[in-house]
Write a protein that holds these residues in place. Structure first.
Motif, short mmCIF file in Angstrom:
data_model
loop_
_atom_site.label_atom_id
_atom_site.label_comp_id
_atom_site.label_asym_id
_atom_site.label_seq_id
_atom_site.Cartn_x
_atom_site.Cartn_y
_atom_site.Cartn_z
N THR B 284 -9.37 0.15 -2.54
CA THR B 284 -10.25 0.29 -1.38
C THR B 284 -9.53 1.19 -0.37
N LYS B 285 -10.28 2.15 0.19
CA LYS B 285 -9.66 3.08 1.14
C LYS B 285 -10.32 2.95 2.50
N PHE B 286 -9.50 3.00 3.54
CA PHE B 286 -9.98 2.95 4.92
C PHE B 286 -9.50 4.17 5.68
N LYS B 287 -10.31 4.58 6.64
CA LYS B 287 -9.85 5.61 7.58
C LYS B 287 -9.65 4.94 8.93
N LEU B 288 -8.42 4.98 9.40
CA LEU B 288 -8.09 4.39 10.69
C LEU B 288 -7.95 5.52 11.71
N THR B 293 -6.09 9.29 20.63
CA THR B 293 -5.35 10.50 20.23
C THR B 293 -6.11 11.31 19.18
N ASN B 294 -7.15 10.69 18.64
CA ASN B 294 -7.92 11.29 17.53
C ASN B 294 -7.08 11.48 16.27
N LEU B 295 -5.96 10.79 16.20
CA LEU B 295 -5.15 10.85 14.98
C LEU B 295 -5.75 9.88 13.97
N THR B 296 -5.83 10.33 12.73
CA THR B 296 -6.39 9.46 11.69
C THR B 296 -5.34 9.18 10.62
N GLN B 297 -5.58 8.11 9.95
CA GLN B 297 -4.63 7.67 8.93
C GLN B 297 -5.44 7.01 7.82
N GLU B 298 -5.05 7.27 6.59
CA GLU B 298 -5.76 6.65 5.47
C GLU B 298 -4.95 5.45 4.97
N LEU B 299 -5.63 4.35 4.82
CA LEU B 299 -4.97 3.14 4.32
C LEU B 299 -5.57 2.82 2.96
N VAL B 300 -4.72 2.55 2.00
CA VAL B 300 -5.19 2.25 0.64
C VAL B 300 -4.70 0.87 0.25
N GLU B 320 -13.01 2.44 9.33
CA GLU B 320 -14.18 2.46 8.47
C GLU B 320 -13.74 2.55 7.01
N GLU B 321 -14.53 1.94 6.17
CA GLU B 321 -14.22 1.98 4.75
C GLU B 321 -14.77 3.29 4.19
N ILE B 322 -13.93 4.02 3.49
CA ILE B 322 -14.39 5.29 2.94
C ILE B 322 -14.48 5.23 1.42
N GLN B 323 -13.92 4.18 0.85
CA GLN B 323 -14.07 4.00 -0.60
C GLN B 323 -13.96 2.52 -0.91
N ALA B 324 -14.96 2.02 -1.61
CA ALA B 324 -14.93 0.59 -1.97
C ALA B 324 -14.06 0.40 -3.21
N GLY B 325 -13.63 -0.82 -3.40
CA GLY B 325 -12.90 -1.14 -4.62
C GLY B 325 -13.83 -1.06 -5.82
N ASN B 345 -1.75 -8.08 17.88
CA ASN B 345 -2.10 -8.18 16.45
C ASN B 345 -3.61 -8.18 16.29
N GLN B 346 -4.06 -7.47 15.30
CA GLN B 346 -5.49 -7.42 15.03
C GLN B 346 -5.74 -7.84 13.59
N ASP B 347 -6.46 -8.90 13.43
CA ASP B 347 -6.81 -9.38 12.09
C ASP B 347 -8.28 -9.09 11.84
N LEU B 348 -8.53 -8.32 10.81
CA LEU B 348 -9.92 -7.97 10.47
C LEU B 348 -10.24 -8.52 9.09
N THR B 349 -11.39 -9.11 8.98
CA THR B 349 -11.86 -9.53 7.66
C THR B 349 -13.09 -8.70 7.34
N ILE B 350 -12.97 -7.92 6.30
CA ILE B 350 -14.07 -7.02 5.94
C ILE B 350 -14.57 -7.41 4.55
N GLU B 351 -15.86 -7.74 4.50
CA GLU B 351 -16.38 -8.20 3.21
C GLU B 351 -17.08 -7.07 2.46
N ASN B 352 -17.09 -7.22 1.17
CA ASN B 352 -17.79 -6.29 0.30
C ASN B 352 -18.75 -7.07 -0.59
N GLU B 353 -19.90 -6.48 -0.80
CA GLU B 353 -20.84 -7.08 -1.73
C GLU B 353 -20.65 -6.41 -3.08
N VAL B 354 -20.55 -7.24 -4.10
CA VAL B 354 -20.32 -6.69 -5.43
C VAL B 354 -21.58 -5.94 -5.89
#
Lengths: 178, 467
Positions: B284-288, B293-300, B320-325, B345-354
């Motif tokens: 799963t990929k996210f764009k943070l 600053t408009n700086l972006t980072q990809e989290l995998v 935002e999620e840019i690629q689902a698992g 600290n920021q805890d996010l729970t992001i759900e995906n529908e299969v």
């Protein structure tokens, strides 16, 4: 002598209902009956109005096939294409072929039970050869009808009375060899 | 005996006290300063006083001192005591500052600086007098030393100015290096208790451990041993000796913290990290985006269902999620949050529908022309590990339904009419959300009687008899 004739005649009358091939509509005259019975095998060697053949090497079977509307297309004379068939030149065709088992010259399918899954059956229809592979083989109680799955493939069903089990119908399901 | 001891101690203390308060100082007129002349015009008496500039020094120590009452004559051999002046606080402060930044301060080593400092002090206390430099003894007024006076005034003004940063309370991340500019440009005059580098009026905060720190900023030019002191004598001109000032000091509060963004993926159907079907959160990929600053980072997400980003900068973020698992539908929601001193600290729970679809099995039998719906036919659904997922049965409409998640399945017919062949196992793959109908049709056709008897020969004989 007359008595003998009467006895013989009675025997014939008794035998007629239980002899399937005598019931056939194709026997209309004595001449045609003799012709059919006497030279049926010989005719196979000559050009006929058949549309093709069924060929099963394993049981040494090679018989003519007639079009559904042809009067020769009946089980009392030949291997028969049943009227619910669709010909293999169609997509997802289903050819259903029946013939007698048991004994006698018209028992073309008397060895059908010797076929196994994986054996090959060929149809030659209008000079085009279709090779089928046996996928399944089963027997079901005789009800006057048979039942088999309709698949999205060229399919060939062979059926006859079970040679081993009274009142059962043998069904062989083949699919086209890819 | 005890009473005697107590009495002696009291006498001793009184004696010491008298001695301390009785300490006196004396001063003398010392060396002249060549070519520097000072006039003082006293308007009340219309009298002009003129003199060549010269040092005053303390007897013994020879420390230089300044006269601060130009209208009163200095008498040598006068005994002075060190005391506060009877002047306003502001005036006293001003005198101390002139003395501090005058002669002897940093590069103010030329003797002229002494004369300049002296004149400035007199000007503060001159009353109805007017003190100024002249080009010769009782000569003409000159402005030759105005620049030096201006410099002293500038230094005094600067001493009233404290360093000014964007904030005096700083939050920074562990391991972070922060460069803080002093907008008042006076920081170079300060030392700090953490020995942090101060250069170009900026301080570099680095190598600070997690916790709260107070960086004290103190003036570094307080290099005299004593404060500015005044010397008082009722019959002679009062004096002062230069010394340290009570500078205004300041401090920076620095909080070194750790921040964290944690994203937990859950399956919408199981509401846990347990995946539906053969789906997986891996890759799963996210764009943070740091919106400040408009700086972006990809989290995998490389493992399990949790991804953590350590020590993100303070700021407003959007993720935002840019690629689902594999096997999941993408979550198109955008999540906004803030990392700051109140939200480390920021805890996010992001759900995906299969990815899932409805599989409908429609079972009929009959001829090509007429198909009849077939009820109570059971099917087993196996997953790709050959594990039974569920058994379904056709209803009166010949329909059996199941919703299957992402994966490959095999449908096997479980029941059928007696003797009848089973439908071949059907393999299906769920990889999109488009519902699928599987029509399982059976032919049921009439067949002729195909039992033959061994009677051909007999019939042939009988037929011949009829001929």
């Amino acid at each position: 002598m007359k008595k003998l004739n009467i006895i013989i005649l009675l025997i014939i009358l008794i035998l007629i209902p239980i002899s399937p091939h005598i019931n056939n509509n194709s026997i209309k005259t004595k001449t045609s009956l003799v012709t059919k019975i006497g030279i049926s095998n010989h005719l196979k060697l000559f050009k006929d109005d058949n549309i093709g053949y069924i060929n099963i090497d394993k049981i040494n079977l090679k018989e003519k096939l007639y079009s559904i509307g042809n009067k020769k297309n009946n089980v009392e004379e030949n291997v028969t294409i049943l009227r619910d068939s669709t010909f293999p030149n169609n997509i997802n065709s289903t050819m259903i072929i029946a013939a007698h088992s048991g004994t006698g010259k018209i028992a073309y399918f008397k060895n059908l039970d010797k076929l196994n899954i994986g054996d090959e059956v060929n149809l030659i229809i209008k000079d085009k050869k279709y090779n089928y592979i046996i996928k399944n083989k089963w027997e079901e109680k005789k009800t006057g009808s048979i039942r088999f799955p309709m698949i999205k493939q060229k399919q060939l069903i062979l059926t006859t009375c079970s040679p081993n089990k009274d009142n059962y119908q043998l069904i062989i399901n083949c699919t086209i060899k890819e | 005996m005890k009473k005697l001891k107590f009495f002696l101690i009291i006498i001793l203390f009184l004696f010491i006290g008298i001695n301390v308060s009785a300490k006196t100082y004396s001063f003398y007129e010392a060396e002249m300063i060549d070519d520097v002349y000072i006039n003082r015009y006293e308007s009340s008496t219309k009298t002009l006083y003129y003199q060549k500039a010269r040092f005053f020094r303390e007897t013994g120590t020879k420390d230089f001192a300044y006269c601060i009452e130009p209208q009163i004559k200095f008498k040598e051999d006068s005994k002075y005591t060190s005391s506060e002046l009877n002047l306003s606080g502001e005036k006293v402060k001003r005198l101390k500052e002139i003395a501090h930044f005058g002669y002897g301060y940093k590069n103010h080593t030329d003797k002229i600086w002494y004369a300049v400092t002296q004149v400035m002090l007199w000007k503060e206390t001159e009353g109805d007098s007017n003190v100024y430099f002249t080009d010769s003894l009782n000569g003409n007024k000159i402005n030759k030393y105005d620049n030096m006076m201006n410099e002293i005034n500038k230094l005094i003004k600067e001493s009233h100015t404290l360093p000014r940063f964007s904030s005096n309370e700083i939050y920074m991340l562990e391991g972070e290096e922060r460069y803080l500019k002093d907008y008042n440009n006076v920081l170079n005059n300060y030392n700090n208790n953490y020995k942090l580098k101060i250069e170009n009026n900026a301080i570099t905060l680095k190598d600070l451990s997690v916790g709260n720190h107070t960086i004290k900023l103190t003036r570094k030019d307080n290099n005299h041993n004593d404060p500015v002191l005044f010397y008082i004598n009722d019959g002679s001109q009062n004096l002062l000796k230069t010394g340290n000032l009570n500078y205004l000091n300041t401090s920076l509060k620095v909080h070194v913290v750790n921040t964290n963004i944690k994203i937990t993926k859950i399956d919408k159907d199981t509401q846990s990290k347990e995946n539906s079907g053969k789906a997986s959160f891996k890759n799963t990929k996210f764009k943070l985006t740091n919106k400040d600053t408009n700086l972006t980072q990809e989290l995998v997400l490389t493992d399990d269902n949790i991804i953590t980003l350590e020590n993100p900068m303070f700021g407003n973020y959007e993720i935002e999620e840019i690629q689902a698992g594999t096997g999941y539908q993408i979550n198109n929601n955008k999540f906004e949050f803030k990392i700051d001193e109140n939200n480390l600290n920021q805890d996010l729970t992001i759900e995906n529908e299969v990815i899932k679809k409805k599989i409908t099995i429609y079972k009929t039998y009959g001829t090509k022309e007429k198909q009849i719906k077939e009820a109570n036919i059971e099917f087993n659904i196996f997953d790709e590990d050959n594990k039974l997922v569920k058994t379904i049965k056709t209803n009166n409409n010949g329909i059996a339904e199941i919703i299957l998640p992402y994966g490959k399945y095999t449908i096997k017919q479980l029941t059928t009419t007696e003797g009848y062949d089973f439908v071949e196992p059907i393999t299906i793959e769920v990889k999109d959300t488009k519902d699928q109908t599987i029509s399982l049709k059976d032919y049921k056709i009439e067949v002729p009687n195909t039992k033959a008897y061994k009677s051909n020969l007999l019939i042939l004989i009988l037929s011949l008899l009829f001929i």
